[in-house]
Design a protein around this motif. Structure first.
Motif, PDB file in Angstrom:
ATOM      1  N   GLU A 161       5.862   0.594  69.504  1.00  0.00           N
ATOM      2  CA  GLU A 161       5.133   0.994  70.710  1.00  0.00           C
ATOM      3  C   GLU A 161       4.300   2.240  70.452  1.00  0.00           C
ATOM      4  O   GLU A 161       3.195   2.389  70.994  1.00  0.00           O
ATOM      5  CB  GLU A 161       6.108   1.223  71.868  1.00  0.00           C
ATOM      6  CG  GLU A 161       6.760  -0.054  72.370  1.00  0.00           C
ATOM      7  CD  GLU A 161       7.584   0.181  73.624  1.00  0.00           C
ATOM      8  OE1 GLU A 161       7.555   1.312  74.158  1.00  0.00           O
ATOM      9  OE2 GLU A 161       8.254  -0.761  74.064  1.00  0.00           O
ATOM     10  N   LYS A 193       5.725   5.512  78.349  1.00  0.00           N
ATOM     11  CA  LYS A 193       7.100   5.528  77.853  1.00  0.00           C
ATOM     12  C   LYS A 193       7.146   4.680  76.595  1.00  0.00           C
ATOM     13  O   LYS A 193       6.685   3.533  76.580  1.00  0.00           O
ATOM     14  CB  LYS A 193       8.057   4.982  78.911  1.00  0.00           C
ATOM     15  CG  LYS A 193       9.504   4.829  78.436  1.00  0.00           C
ATOM     16  CD  LYS A 193      10.375   4.319  79.588  1.00  0.00           C
ATOM     17  CE  LYS A 193      11.792   4.022  79.119  1.00  0.00           C
ATOM     18  NZ  LYS A 193      11.891   2.770  78.354  1.00  0.00           N
ATOM     19  N   LEU A 194       7.696   5.258  75.526  1.00  0.00           N
ATOM     20  CA  LEU A 194       7.761   4.567  74.242  1.00  0.00           C
ATOM     21  C   LEU A 194       9.217   4.420  73.815  1.00  0.00           C
ATOM     22  O   LEU A 194       9.981   5.383  73.858  1.00  0.00           O
ATOM     23  CB  LEU A 194       6.993   5.351  73.175  1.00  0.00           C
ATOM     24  CG  LEU A 194       5.526   5.700  73.493  1.00  0.00           C
ATOM     25  CD1 LEU A 194       4.930   6.534  72.374  1.00  0.00           C
ATOM     26  CD2 LEU A 194       4.710   4.436  73.728  1.00  0.00           C
ATOM     27  N   ASP A 195       9.570   3.208  73.384  1.00  0.00           N
ATOM     28  CA  ASP A 195      10.953   2.934  72.984  1.00  0.00           C
ATOM     29  C   ASP A 195      11.161   2.896  71.485  1.00  0.00           C
ATOM     30  O   ASP A 195      12.304   2.819  71.021  1.00  0.00           O
ATOM     31  CB  ASP A 195      11.410   1.607  73.605  1.00  0.00           C
ATOM     32  CG  ASP A 195      11.517   1.695  75.115  1.00  0.00           C
ATOM     33  OD1 ASP A 195      12.030   2.713  75.618  1.00  0.00           O
ATOM     34  OD2 ASP A 195      11.065   0.754  75.797  1.00  0.00           O
ATOM     35  N   GLY A 196      10.067   2.915  70.703  1.00  0.00           N
ATOM     36  CA  GLY A 196      10.238   2.865  69.252  1.00  0.00           C
ATOM     37  C   GLY A 196       8.921   2.982  68.519  1.00  0.00           C
ATOM     38  O   GLY A 196       7.846   3.084  69.136  1.00  0.00           O
ATOM     39  N   PHE A 242      13.544   8.543  70.521  1.00  0.00           N
ATOM     40  CA  PHE A 242      13.236   7.470  71.466  1.00  0.00           C
ATOM     41  C   PHE A 242      14.449   7.188  72.355  1.00  0.00           C
ATOM     42  O   PHE A 242      15.584   7.327  71.908  1.00  0.00           O
ATOM     43  CB  PHE A 242      12.852   6.204  70.699  1.00  0.00           C
ATOM     44  CG  PHE A 242      11.583   6.321  69.908  1.00  0.00           C
ATOM     45  CD1 PHE A 242      10.343   6.385  70.527  1.00  0.00           C
ATOM     46  CD2 PHE A 242      11.627   6.343  68.513  1.00  0.00           C
ATOM     47  CE1 PHE A 242       9.177   6.469  69.776  1.00  0.00           C
ATOM     48  CE2 PHE A 242      10.462   6.433  67.762  1.00  0.00           C
ATOM     49  CZ  PHE A 242       9.240   6.503  68.387  1.00  0.00           C
ATOM     50  N   PRO A 243      14.223   6.762  73.616  1.00  0.00           N
ATOM     51  CA  PRO A 243      12.920   6.589  74.281  1.00  0.00           C
ATOM     52  C   PRO A 243      12.331   7.938  74.708  1.00  0.00           C
ATOM     53  O   PRO A 243      13.066   8.861  75.064  1.00  0.00           O
ATOM     54  CB  PRO A 243      13.260   5.726  75.494  1.00  0.00           C
ATOM     55  CG  PRO A 243      14.675   6.093  75.816  1.00  0.00           C
ATOM     56  CD  PRO A 243      15.343   6.349  74.483  1.00  0.00           C
ATOM     57  N   ARG A 260      12.035  13.686  76.112  1.00  0.00           N
ATOM     58  CA  ARG A 260      12.981  12.580  76.263  1.00  0.00           C
ATOM     59  C   ARG A 260      12.830  11.936  77.636  1.00  0.00           C
ATOM     60  O   ARG A 260      12.565  12.609  78.636  1.00  0.00           O
ATOM     61  CB  ARG A 260      14.423  13.061  76.057  1.00  0.00           C
ATOM     62  CG  ARG A 260      14.913  14.079  77.047  1.00  0.00           C
ATOM     63  CD  ARG A 260      16.362  14.478  76.765  1.00  0.00           C
ATOM     64  NE  ARG A 260      16.739  15.652  77.526  1.00  0.00           N
ATOM     65  CZ  ARG A 260      17.201  15.634  78.764  1.00  0.00           C
ATOM     66  NH1 ARG A 260      17.364  14.483  79.392  1.00  0.00           N
ATOM     67  NH2 ARG A 260      17.517  16.766  79.374  1.00  0.00           N
ATOM     68  N   PHE A 261      12.988  10.634  77.672  1.00  0.00           N
ATOM     69  CA  PHE A 261      12.922   9.896  78.929  1.00  0.00           C
ATOM     70  C   PHE A 261      14.236  10.031  79.676  1.00  0.00           C
ATOM     71  O   PHE A 261      15.311   9.879  79.098  1.00  0.00           O
ATOM     72  CB  PHE A 261      12.625   8.421  78.666  1.00  0.00           C
ATOM     73  CG  PHE A 261      12.713   7.570  79.899  1.00  0.00           C
ATOM     74  CD1 PHE A 261      11.724   7.612  80.865  1.00  0.00           C
ATOM     75  CD2 PHE A 261      13.805   6.723  80.100  1.00  0.00           C
ATOM     76  CE1 PHE A 261      11.810   6.831  82.013  1.00  0.00           C
ATOM     77  CE2 PHE A 261      13.896   5.938  81.237  1.00  0.00           C
ATOM     78  CZ  PHE A 261      12.894   5.992  82.200  1.00  0.00           C
TER      79      PHE A 261
END
Length: 408
Positions: free
Chosen positions: A245, A239-242, A222-223, A262-263
Motif C-alpha cells: 500500500e 491509512k497504510l497496512d503494509g 504498520f498500520p 500509528r493508526f
C-alpha cells in the motif's frame, strides 16, 4: 506606500466565506473587482478581497499571487465592525499564507462592537513603529513553514510590545504535528500518537525492503496514517497496512516529505467513529462540533450531519451536556494540555479511545469556528457558537482591562 499604517477597509473573510458557503455566486463581485484593478481604481482592501474570492473559487495560485502584490504595497486592513465607536480595538498579526493559514478571527468577532485590524507581517516590510493603535494584539499566524518569517519578526518585537500580546509566537511555534506530540506526551488520560517526519527516500527503502518502517520512522510500524508534510483538510491523508500500500501511495503522490503516525481505531461500540472539535478560550473548553461517520478519516463536511437527524440529535446532546459530560470526563487531560500548549485561544480535534482516553489528532490556532450552518437544520448551534464568541470577546476585554489597570 510600503509599510503604510492607515488601515484599508475590506469586505472581509467572514462575509465572503459565508457567501460562498451559502452558494451565492462570487463571480459578479470578482468581475467588479477585476474591472477596478484594470482601470486602476481598486483599493488595497479590495485587492485583498479579490485574493480571497479567487481562493474561494478554487484558484489558489491566482489568489496568492494577487495577495502577494497587494501585501507588497500595503499591510494593514480593517474588517467590518458593527459599532461606530468600538469598545475595544484588536490588532491581529497575520502571515502571507493561503486563506486557511491564519486564525479566522473575523468569525469570532463578526457583528460585535469590537474593531478588528489585521497587520500582515511580510518580508521586506518592517513591523510599523509606532504600531497601529490597539488595546490588545493577538498572533493569528500558524506554525507552518510559510509563517516562519512572520513568527520570527513578531518574536523580536514581543518583549517590548506596548499592549497585551495574546498567543505569543514562541507558543504558536510548538503546534506543528511533529512537535505537538512531544509537547503533550506523558499526560495521564491523553493519547497522542507520535508523528514522525520521513522523507520519500526513506519510504522508498521500506518499499524495497531495504529497511523496515520502524527503522525509518522511529519505531512506528504498520498500520499507519500518512500525509504529506504541510498538508491540511485531509489532502493526501491515507491509512497504510503494509509496504504494498505504501508503494501505491508513493506512485500517486509527488511530495518529498511526509508525516507518519500509528493508526488508532477509535470507533465506538456501534462501529461509528466520533470526532470532536473543542475550542479552548482563556483556559476553558467549549464544544464546537461533533462529527459521526462509519469511516476513520472523518471531518465535519464528509460526515453527512446535514442528512441525518439522528446524528444531529447526538451532536446537540454532546453540546448541551458538554460541561458535565465530555469536559468533566476529560477535565484532567484537558487542563494539562491547555497548560502545556500555553495559548490564550486554540482548537483541538480529538476523539475518545476504546479505553476512554482523550485521543488528540491536532491542536492549532487556525481551525475554523463559525456560525454559518443553517439555524433551521442545526437550531442548537447558534447558542453554542455565541457562547464561544462571547468567551473570546470577554477574554480580549479582560486582558485589555488588566493592562489598563496596571498602567494606571
Amino acid at each position: 506606500m510600503r509599510g503604510a499604517t492607515a488601515a484599508a477597509d475590506r469586505i472581509g473573510f467572514a462575509r465572503l466565506t459565508k457567501m460562498a458557503f451559502d452558494g451565492v455566486s462570487l463571480l459578479p463581485l470578482w468581475q467588479q473587482l477585476i474591472d477596478k484593478v484594470t482601470n486602476g481604481t481598486a483599493s488595497a482592501g479590495e485587492g485583498l478581497d479579490l485574493s480571497l474570492i479567487a481562493q474561494l473559487l478554487g484558484q489558489k495560485a491566482t489568489g496568492l499571487a494577487v495577495q502577494d502584490e497587494v501585501l507588497a504595497l500595503h499591510q494593514l486592513f480593517r474588517s467590518p465592525c458593527s459599532a461606530e465607536q468600538p469598545r475595544l480595538r484588536v490588532l491581529a498579526l497575520a502571515a502571507a499564507i493561503d486563506m486557511g493559514g491564519n486564525t479566522p478571527i473575523e468569525f469570532l468577532l463578526e457583528n460585535s462592537d469590537i474593531e478588528l485590524t489585521t497587520l500582515y507581517v511580510v518580508p521586506g516590510a518592517a513591523i510599523p513603529d509606532p504600531l497601529p493603535e490597539h488595546d490588545v494584539a493577538i498572533v493569528v499566524a500558524s506554525d507552518s513553514e510559510e509563517c516562519r518569517h512572520a513568527l520570527a519578526e513578531i518574536a523580536t518585537r514581543a518583549p517590548s510590545w506596548p499592549r497585551p500580546l495574546l498567543n505569543p509566537p514562541d507558543r504558536v511555534a510548538n503546534l506543528d504535528r511533529d512537535k505537538l506530540y512531544r509537547l503533550l506526551n506523558g499526560i495521564d488520560g491523553l493519547d497522542i500518537p507520535a508523528t514522525i517526519a520521513v522523507s520519500r527516500a526513506q519510504l522508498l527503502e521500506v518499499v524495497l525492503l531495504s529497511q523496515t518502517l520502524p527503522e525509518a520512522a522511529d519505531g512506528t510500524d504498520f498500520p499507519v496514517i500518512i500525509r504529506p508534510r504541510g498538508s491540511h483538510a485531509g489532502v493526501g491523508l491515507a491509512k497504510l497496512d503494509g509496504p504494498t500500500e505504501l508503494a501505491n501511495y508513493l506512485i500517486e503522490r509527488r511530495e518529498q516529505d511526509f508525516f507518519v503516525s500509528r493508526f488508532v481505531d477509535y470507533s465506538s461500540e456501534d462501529g461509528q467513529f466520533r470526532k470532536y472539535r473543542i475550542a479552548i478560550a482563556d483556559g476553558k473548553a467549549y464544544a464546537c462540533h461533533m462529527a459521526i461517520a462509519d469511516q476513520w478519516n472523518i471531518w465535519y463536511l464528509n460526515a453527512g450531519m446535514s442528512e441525518s437527524e439522528e446524528k444531529r440529535q447526538e451532536e446537540a446532546t454532546f453540546m448541551h451536556t458538554f460541561d458535565f459530560g465530555f469536559a468533566l470526563r476529560h477535565r484532567s487531560a484537558l487542563a494539562a494540555m491547555t497548560e502545556r500548549v500555553g495559548l490564550d485561544y486554540f482548537m483541538v480535534d480529538c476523539a475518545q479511545t476504546k479505553s476512554g482516553d482523550l485521543l488528540i489528532f491536532e491542536a492549532d490556532n487556525t481551525a475554523v469556528v463559525h456560525n454559518m450552518d443553517s439555524p433551521q437544520l442545526f437550531p442548537y448551534k447558534p447558542p453554542q457558537m455565541h457562547k464561544i464568541f462571547d468567551a473570546f470577546a470577554a477574554m480580549l476585554q479582560r486582558r485589555a482591562q488588566q493592562h489598563a489597570d496596571r498602567a494606571a
